[in-house]
Enzyme design. Sequence first.
Site, PDB file in Angstrom:
ATOM      1  N   SER A  38       0.831  -1.213   0.000  1.00  0.00           N
ATOM      2  CA  SER A  38       0.000   0.000   0.000  1.00  0.00           C
ATOM      3  C   SER A  38       0.864   1.261   0.000  1.00  0.00           C
ATOM      4  O   SER A  38       0.574   2.222  -0.722  1.00  0.00           O
ATOM      5  CB  SER A  38      -0.958   0.011   1.190  1.00  0.00           C
ATOM      6  OG  SER A  38      -0.282   0.200   2.417  1.00  0.00           O
ATOM      7  N   GLU A  39       1.923   1.284   0.792  1.00  0.00           N
ATOM      8  CA  GLU A  39       2.778   2.470   0.858  1.00  0.00           C
ATOM      9  C   GLU A  39       3.439   2.756  -0.489  1.00  0.00           C
ATOM     10  O   GLU A  39       3.528   3.911  -0.906  1.00  0.00           O
ATOM     11  CB  GLU A  39       3.844   2.311   1.946  1.00  0.00           C
ATOM     12  CG  GLU A  39       3.305   2.426   3.345  1.00  0.00           C
ATOM     13  CD  GLU A  39       2.816   3.833   3.685  1.00  0.00           C
ATOM     14  OE1 GLU A  39       3.450   4.819   3.265  1.00  0.00           O
ATOM     15  OE2 GLU A  39       1.795   3.934   4.377  1.00  0.00           O
ATOM     16  N   ILE A  40       3.896   1.733  -1.164  1.00  0.00           N
ATOM     17  CA  ILE A  40       4.527   1.937  -2.474  1.00  0.00           C
ATOM     18  C   ILE A  40       3.485   2.418  -3.474  1.00  0.00           C
ATOM     19  O   ILE A  40       3.719   3.354  -4.237  1.00  0.00           O
ATOM     20  CB  ILE A  40       5.232   0.647  -2.967  1.00  0.00           C
ATOM     21  CG1 ILE A  40       6.339   0.207  -2.004  1.00  0.00           C
ATOM     22  CG2 ILE A  40       5.761   0.827  -4.398  1.00  0.00           C
ATOM     23  CD1 ILE A  40       7.433   1.232  -1.754  1.00  0.00           C
TER      24      ILE A  40
END
Length: 131
Positions: A38-40
């Site tokens: 999700s962060e990427i």
Amino acid sequence: MDADFKRRFRRQLRRWYARHARQLPWRSSPTPYRVWISEIMLQQTVVKAVIPYFLKFIKQWPSVHDLANASSENVMRDWAGLGYYARARNLHKCAKQLLENYRGEFPQTVEEVTTLPGIGRSTAGAILAQS
């Protein structure tokens, strides 16, 4: 700030978050892998656009082992539309390194996590803090 103020502030912040946090698929069962994906994906992309990509990625590759063993072509195909394709290439490289160097687990320190492709201090902190 004294210790009592910090304690009260943390408690208030947690209460606020419990009441107002958006329900997002990576928050439903946070693991280092899900938080990392999700962060990427969220880098330079809005949440609304990321949700269907995230769900598709997790369904296609439910673990770092699955992603590491995927072909580059398939990873790039499923990333198509999110832009900034270096993120997808680094995601795939990182999965392979996690498998080779860490038995598929995320390291536990910011210093180690930031040695992985495509992960800076902010992303490392998010992975370690949310999972």
